[in-house]
Design a protein around this motif. Structure first.
Motif, PDB file in Angstrom:
ATOM      1  N   ALA A  85      -3.293 -14.557   6.086  1.00 22.54           N
ATOM      2  CA  ALA A  85      -2.752 -14.343   4.739  1.00 22.54           C
ATOM      3  C   ALA A  85      -1.227 -14.219   4.782  1.00 22.54           C
ATOM      4  CB  ALA A  85      -3.363 -13.091   4.121  1.00 22.54           C
ATOM      5  N   ARG A  86      -0.685 -13.884   5.956  1.00 18.47           N
ATOM      6  CA  ARG A  86       0.772 -13.796   6.113  1.00 18.47           C
ATOM      7  C   ARG A  86       1.410 -15.169   6.246  1.00 18.47           C
ATOM      8  NH1 ARG A  86      -1.176  -9.654   9.806  1.00 18.47           N
ATOM      9  NH2 ARG A  86      -0.872  -7.606   8.841  1.00 18.47           N
ATOM     10  N   GLY A  87       0.583 -16.178   6.528  1.00 29.90           N
ATOM     11  CA  GLY A  87       1.078 -17.541   6.644  1.00 29.90           C
ATOM     12  C   GLY A  87       0.299 -18.319   7.671  1.00 29.90           C
ATOM     13  N   PRO A  88       0.291 -19.660   7.565  1.00 32.86           N
ATOM     14  CA  PRO A  88      -0.409 -20.487   8.556  1.00 32.86           C
ATOM     15  C   PRO A  88       0.128 -20.232   9.956  1.00 32.86           C
ATOM     16  CG  PRO A  88       0.237 -21.784   6.638  1.00 32.86           C
ATOM     17  CD  PRO A  88       0.914 -20.462   6.502  1.00 32.86           C
ATOM     18  N   ALA A  89      -0.754 -20.445  10.943  1.00 31.40           N
ATOM     19  CA  ALA A  89      -0.364 -20.171  12.332  1.00 31.40           C
ATOM     20  C   ALA A  89      -1.093 -21.114  13.267  1.00 31.40           C
ATOM     21  CB  ALA A  89      -0.671 -18.716  12.686  1.00 31.40           C
ATOM     22  N   SER A  90      -0.507 -21.313  14.428  1.00 37.04           N
ATOM     23  CA  SER A  90      -1.096 -22.186  15.441  1.00 37.04           C
ATOM     24  C   SER A  90      -2.109 -21.417  16.279  1.00 37.04           C
ATOM     25  CB  SER A  90      -0.009 -22.742  16.358  1.00 37.04           C
ATOM     26  OG  SER A  90       0.537 -21.683  17.150  1.00 37.04           O
ATOM     27  N   GLU A  91      -2.850 -22.173  17.072  1.00 36.97           N
ATOM     28  CA  GLU A  91      -3.809 -21.544  17.995  1.00 36.97           C
ATOM     29  C   GLU A  91      -3.092 -20.578  18.932  1.00 36.97           C
ATOM     30  OE1 GLU A  91      -6.091 -22.747  22.074  1.00 36.97           O
ATOM     31  OE2 GLU A  91      -5.760 -24.337  20.596  1.00 36.97           O
ATOM     32  N   GLU A  99     -13.787  -8.876  11.611  1.00 37.36           N
ATOM     33  CA  GLU A  99     -13.605  -7.651  12.395  1.00 37.36           C
ATOM     34  C   GLU A  99     -12.265  -7.638  13.137  1.00 37.36           C
ATOM     35  OE1 GLU A  99     -16.380  -4.853  15.300  1.00 37.36           O
ATOM     36  OE2 GLU A  99     -16.911  -6.946  14.955  1.00 37.36           O
ATOM     37  N   ILE A 100     -11.830  -8.795  13.636  1.00 37.40           N
ATOM     38  CA  ILE A 100     -10.558  -8.829  14.363  1.00 37.40           C
ATOM     39  C   ILE A 100      -9.365  -9.046  13.440  1.00 37.40           C
ATOM     40  CG2 ILE A 100     -11.716  -9.660  16.451  1.00 37.40           C
ATOM     41  CD1 ILE A 100     -10.559 -12.440  15.898  1.00 37.40           C
ATOM     42  N   GLY A 101      -9.623  -9.200  12.137  1.00 35.19           N
ATOM     43  CA  GLY A 101      -8.535  -9.326  11.169  1.00 35.19           C
ATOM     44  C   GLY A 101      -7.916 -10.709  11.079  1.00 35.19           C
ATOM     45  N   LEU A 102      -8.668 -11.747  11.437  1.00 36.04           N
ATOM     46  CA  LEU A 102      -8.130 -13.105  11.442  1.00 36.04           C
ATOM     47  C   LEU A 102      -7.643 -13.542  10.064  1.00 36.04           C
ATOM     48  CD1 LEU A 102      -7.644 -15.945  12.646  1.00 36.04           C
ATOM     49  CD2 LEU A 102     -10.081 -16.422  12.272  1.00 36.04           C
ATOM     50  N   PHE A 103      -8.443 -13.322   9.036  1.00 38.84           N
ATOM     51  CA  PHE A 103      -8.094 -13.817   7.701  1.00 38.84           C
ATOM     52  C   PHE A 103      -6.914 -13.046   7.113  1.00 38.84           C
ATOM     53  CE2 PHE A 103     -12.658 -14.532   8.395  1.00 38.84           C
ATOM     54  CZ  PHE A 103     -12.683 -15.922   8.375  1.00 38.84           C
ATOM     55  N   THR A 104      -6.843 -11.758   7.415  1.00 37.04           N
ATOM     56  CA  THR A 104      -5.695 -10.967   6.968  1.00 37.04           C
ATOM     57  C   THR A 104      -4.425 -11.435   7.671  1.00 37.04           C
ATOM     58  OG1 THR A 104      -7.126  -9.067   6.544  1.00 37.04           O
ATOM     59  CG2 THR A 104      -4.770  -8.622   6.790  1.00 37.04           C
ATOM     60  N   GLU A 105      -4.553 -11.774   8.952  1.00 39.47           N
ATOM     61  CA  GLU A 105      -3.397 -12.300   9.691  1.00 39.47           C
ATOM     62  C   GLU A 105      -2.928 -13.615   9.090  1.00 39.47           C
ATOM     63  OE1 GLU A 105      -0.329 -12.561  12.102  1.00 39.47           O
ATOM     64  OE2 GLU A 105      -1.692 -10.827  12.174  1.00 39.47           O
ATOM     65  N   ALA A 122     -11.731 -17.747   1.546  1.00 45.29           N
ATOM     66  CA  ALA A 122     -11.339 -16.741   2.533  1.00 45.29           C
ATOM     67  C   ALA A 122     -10.103 -15.976   2.067  1.00 45.29           C
ATOM     68  CB  ALA A 122     -11.084 -17.400   3.883  1.00 45.29           C
ATOM     69  N   ALA A 123      -9.156 -16.691   1.465  1.00 42.18           N
ATOM     70  CA  ALA A 123      -7.949 -16.027   0.966  1.00 42.18           C
ATOM     71  C   ALA A 123      -8.276 -15.025  -0.140  1.00 42.18           C
ATOM     72  CB  ALA A 123      -6.963 -17.077   0.459  1.00 42.18           C
ATOM     73  N   ALA A 124      -9.254 -15.356  -0.962  1.00 45.19           N
ATOM     74  CA  ALA A 124      -9.603 -14.487  -2.093  1.00 45.19           C
ATOM     75  C   ALA A 124     -10.384 -13.254  -1.675  1.00 45.19           C
ATOM     76  CB  ALA A 124     -10.403 -15.279  -3.130  1.00 45.19           C
ATOM     77  N   TYR A 125     -11.297 -13.407  -0.697  1.00 46.42           N
ATOM     78  CA  TYR A 125     -12.253 -12.336  -0.424  1.00 46.42           C
ATOM     79  C   TYR A 125     -12.165 -11.716   0.968  1.00 46.42           C
ATOM     80  CZ  TYR A 125     -14.384 -14.176  -4.656  1.00 46.42           C
ATOM     81  OH  TYR A 125     -14.596 -14.602  -5.944  1.00 46.42           O
ATOM     82  N   LEU A 126     -11.387 -12.311   1.876  1.00 41.45           N
ATOM     83  CA  LEU A 126     -11.366 -11.803   3.248  1.00 41.45           C
ATOM     84  C   LEU A 126      -9.982 -11.358   3.699  1.00 41.45           C
ATOM     85  CD1 LEU A 126     -13.810 -14.385   4.878  1.00 41.45           C
ATOM     86  CD2 LEU A 126     -14.325 -12.098   3.956  1.00 41.45           C
ATOM     87  N   ASP A 127      -9.044 -11.284   2.779  1.00 39.72           N
ATOM     88  CA  ASP A 127      -7.711 -10.755   3.034  1.00 39.72           C
ATOM     89  C   ASP A 127      -7.699  -9.277   2.667  1.00 39.72           C
ATOM     90  OD1 ASP A 127      -5.050 -10.013   3.097  1.00 39.72           O
ATOM     91  OD2 ASP A 127      -4.435 -11.317   1.442  1.00 39.72           O
ATOM     92  N   GLU A 128      -7.491  -8.433   3.672  1.00 42.22           N
ATOM     93  CA  GLU A 128      -7.583  -6.987   3.464  1.00 42.22           C
ATOM     94  C   GLU A 128      -6.539  -6.467   2.479  1.00 42.22           C
ATOM     95  OE1 GLU A 128      -8.578  -3.139   6.316  1.00 42.22           O
ATOM     96  OE2 GLU A 128      -7.991  -5.074   7.182  1.00 42.22           O
ATOM     97  N   GLY A 129      -5.530  -7.258   2.193  1.00 43.91           N
ATOM     98  CA  GLY A 129      -4.506  -6.823   1.260  1.00 43.91           C
ATOM     99  C   GLY A 129      -4.871  -7.012  -0.199  1.00 43.91           C
TER     100      GLY A 129
END
Length: 346
Positions: free
Chosen positions: A45-51, A37-43, A91-98
């Motif tokens: 998908a743009r690249g790894p990120a820290s906390e 809902e908050i778009g975590l997996f789509t975010e 998650a990359a395959a099914y939870l990335d809104e792109g």
């Protein structure tokens, strides 16, 4: 049930852990749904990120962020190296809104609506009626009234039909069929992919008039607009387009047993001789013991429909036989999550 040594070490006892974990399994589900809902997996998908980076981008409070992200690591939907998070392959395959395979549209409405509805399960078990203490007494009407919700829900259904269409395209011999109708086919994703797999096919989508525009846009995207038409109407009352193959995907479970029988009987005259009807849903095994997700699906439909439920494979075969179809066969779909029953007309 697992066992463990009792406190005295003299014997074994059943562990309560599985029951405790089952009793709070909604924690896991809501953590995943909220992440979608908050778009975590789509975010990610743009690249790894820290906390810290994810907290800033997604507006997460510092008290909650680390525990939330690490819980998702423990649930195997995120990976972490030191303080850097990334999507797992699933998650990359099914939870990335792109991606076209995105299933998050369904999960978003599950988080916003179904999670609340399940809070009324006790009431619904006693009344036999949907739990209406939330947005709408008619769940599907509510989805279709809101343009954004409708598009997200249909996009999620499309991600499922991307898989199902490929399996139906390969699993059914289409060489002797020239026409196909998807009854309740939304914007035509299933028929569009069948037509792309079998260029000789011509198709029709039969659904509510408010989906006509979305259908036209999607057919243009798939390049199948010249071979697939849209017809609007009430599939209980109006004549259906005649075709070699009629498909009812995720339709029958929205209705009660009598309505399901009536719908397949209504469809029978519109299947051409030698053709077939294809019905797929998350059907229950005939012994009603093995497919927990389908049996829980019955409770979900109790909460959001006046009379819907999942149904057994045997019951579906009976709908087809009673309507006049001479024989039936079955086909597993979507890693066994779905089952198709095919009724053949002489």
């Amino acid at each position: 049930m697992t066992t463990t040594k009792d406190m005295a070490g003299a014997g074994t006892r059943m562990s309560p852990r599985p029951l405790i974990e089952l009793g709070v399994s909604f924690w896991s589900a809501k953590a995943l749904l909220t992440a979608v809902e908050i778009g975590l997996f789509t975010e990610l998908a743009r690249g790894p990120a820290s906390e810290r980076e994810l907290s800033e981008r997604l507006d997460l409070h510092p008290r909650a962020a680390r525990d939330f992200l690490d819980a998702l690591v423990a649930l195997d939907v995120l990976d972490r190296t030191d303080d850097v998070y990334r999507n797992t392959p699933a998650a990359a395959a099914y939870l990335d809104e792109g991606k076209d395979t995105y299933l998050g549209g369904w999960m978003r409405q599950a988080s916003r609506h179904l999670f609340r509805a399940w809070g009324g399960l006790t009431e619904s078990l006693r009344t036999g009626k949907p739990f209406i203490g939330w947005d709408s007494a008619d769940y599907f009407q509510r989805l279709y009234e809101d343009e954004e919700e409708r598009q997200r829900f249909i996009a999620a259904m499309d991600a499922m039909t991307n898989h199902i269409a490929g399996e139906l395209a390969a699993g059914l011999d289409w060489s002797g069929y020239g026409t196909v109708v998807d009854v309740g086919g939304a914007r035509g994703n299933l028929v569009g992919h069948l037509a792309r797999a079998h260029p000789h096919l011509r198709g029709t989508v039969f659904d509510l008039p408010e989906l006509d525009r979305l259908f036209a846009e999607h057919m243009a995207k798939l390049g199948t607009g010249d071979r697939i038409a849209f017809v609007s109407g009430d599939f209980f009352a109006d004549p259906l387009p005649e075709a070699d193959v009629l498909i009812f995907g995720h339709i029958l479970h929205d209705w009660d047993d009598e309505q399901r029988r009536r719908l397949i009987a209504h469809a029978y005259p519109f299947v051409r001789p030698g053709g077939c009807v294809v019905i797929y849903d998350r059907m229950i095994d005939d012994e009603r013991r093995e497919k927990a997700v389908s049996l829980l699906g019955c409770l979900n439909l109790l909460l959001v429909t006046p009379g819907g439920s999942e149904y057994t494979v045997g019951e579906c075969r009976a709908y087809a036989r009673d309507a006049g179809f001479a024989r039936t066969s079955t086909m597993p779909l979507f890693d066994g999550l779905e089952t198709a029953v095919i009724g053949w007309k002489e």
